[in-house]
Write a protein that holds these residues in place. Sequence first.
Motif, short mmCIF file in Angstrom:
data_model
loop_
_atom_site.label_atom_id
_atom_site.label_comp_id
_atom_site.label_asym_id
_atom_site.label_seq_id
_atom_site.Cartn_x
_atom_site.Cartn_y
_atom_site.Cartn_z
N THR A 91 -2.46 -4.27 -7.12
CA THR A 91 -1.83 -3.39 -8.09
C THR A 91 -2.39 -3.69 -9.48
O THR A 91 -3.09 -4.69 -9.69
N GLU A 128 2.55 -0.77 -10.91
CA GLU A 128 2.64 -0.84 -9.45
C GLU A 128 1.59 0.02 -8.75
O GLU A 128 1.53 0.07 -7.52
N ARG A 129 0.75 0.69 -9.50
CA ARG A 129 -0.29 1.51 -8.89
C ARG A 129 -1.53 0.69 -8.57
O ARG A 129 -1.76 -0.37 -9.14
N LYS A 130 -2.36 1.23 -7.66
CA LYS A 130 -3.65 0.62 -7.33
C LYS A 130 -4.73 1.29 -8.19
O LYS A 130 -4.57 2.44 -8.63
N GLN A 133 -5.72 4.95 -7.88
CA GLN A 133 -4.78 5.99 -8.32
C GLN A 133 -4.85 6.23 -9.82
O GLN A 133 -4.05 6.99 -10.36
#
Length: 371
Positions: A91, A128-130, A133
């Motif tokens: 993340t 919390e995103r990768k 994204q």
Amino acid sequence: MSFLKISNLRKSYGALEILKDINLEIEQGGFLVLVGPSGCGKSTLLNTIAGLEPITSGDIAIDGRSVSGLHPSKRDIAMVFQSYALYPNMTVAGNIAFGMEIRGVAKEERDKAIKQVADMLQIGHLLERKPGQLSGGQRQRVAMGRALVRDPKLFLFDEPLSNLDAKLRVDMRTEIKRLHQRMKTTIVYVTHDQIEAMTLATKIAVLKDGVLQQFGSPAEIYNNPANTFVADFMGSPAMNLLKGKVETNGSGLAVSLARHQAEPLVLSVPNAPGSLSAYSGKDVIFGIRPEALTDPDGADRNARTVAEGDCLIEVVEPAGADTFAVTHLGGKEIVARLRADVRITAGQTARLAFNLDKAVFFDPASQLRIA
């Protein structure tokens, strides 16, 4: 005392010399931009500061301590790469915290640092995103956040904006400038974009073929280029560089510029420096930036010396805030920067004003500045 000092640095790969006797220094909190065309050695120089490339000879000192023989991990630096270099399976928070985790920083301290840089870079909602994204600009912010949590002595940026579109580059440039003003950290920044160099730097180093061409403030580099390469490379549009001849004009000097199918245009240079007198009767390269060549009503009212002359306008390019006009002088196509509302058409002869306070002269053989 300089915070980063590079002394007599040379870097070779076998018989091929990439960096040739580089001498630079920047004060603590300064923003040094290394600029030049592709292949000039700027990224290699950055890599030697980082310790990713060993130097052949010379020295690099950070905060008064030589780091030439030190491993990159011992130099207390953080680097932001052109490619972002993010871990795709982690993340955003994980990417930012990874270095701290490796160094054994406690989770509570890691979380605090992540929140601090996320707030600063306005990426709190992305934690919390990768990376897959995220947009290019968001990824670059994450890469910057990962460097910022290190709180190093020196930040190194290797063309961090080159993968972004034009508008995003401008936005991110402003963010980096704002970040530097807020944190007052020392930064070394590599770019081939001279507009980026001019807007970000406190000091600029212009490189060509591994040789330092000029080192100084943005104003010094722009207004007093050391040679024709710097004059041509820095500025958009570039400085007009045209062939002229120095003549004696009464008790002063003048420069004569050839015109297509017309008598030469002779511009008096009453405040010419003494170094130009030695070129009386000789050819020179006359340099004048487009904004110093304008319509008479748009000329700088504070200029000491403004000369006027008639020029045949070949092309007119409206550009919103300005109008660019192309003409021929000294055997070359040159660009004048006029007011947006000026009435001018291609094919007509128009009177142009030359702000000779801003003119510079170069030796045709050595390409070095005379005055």
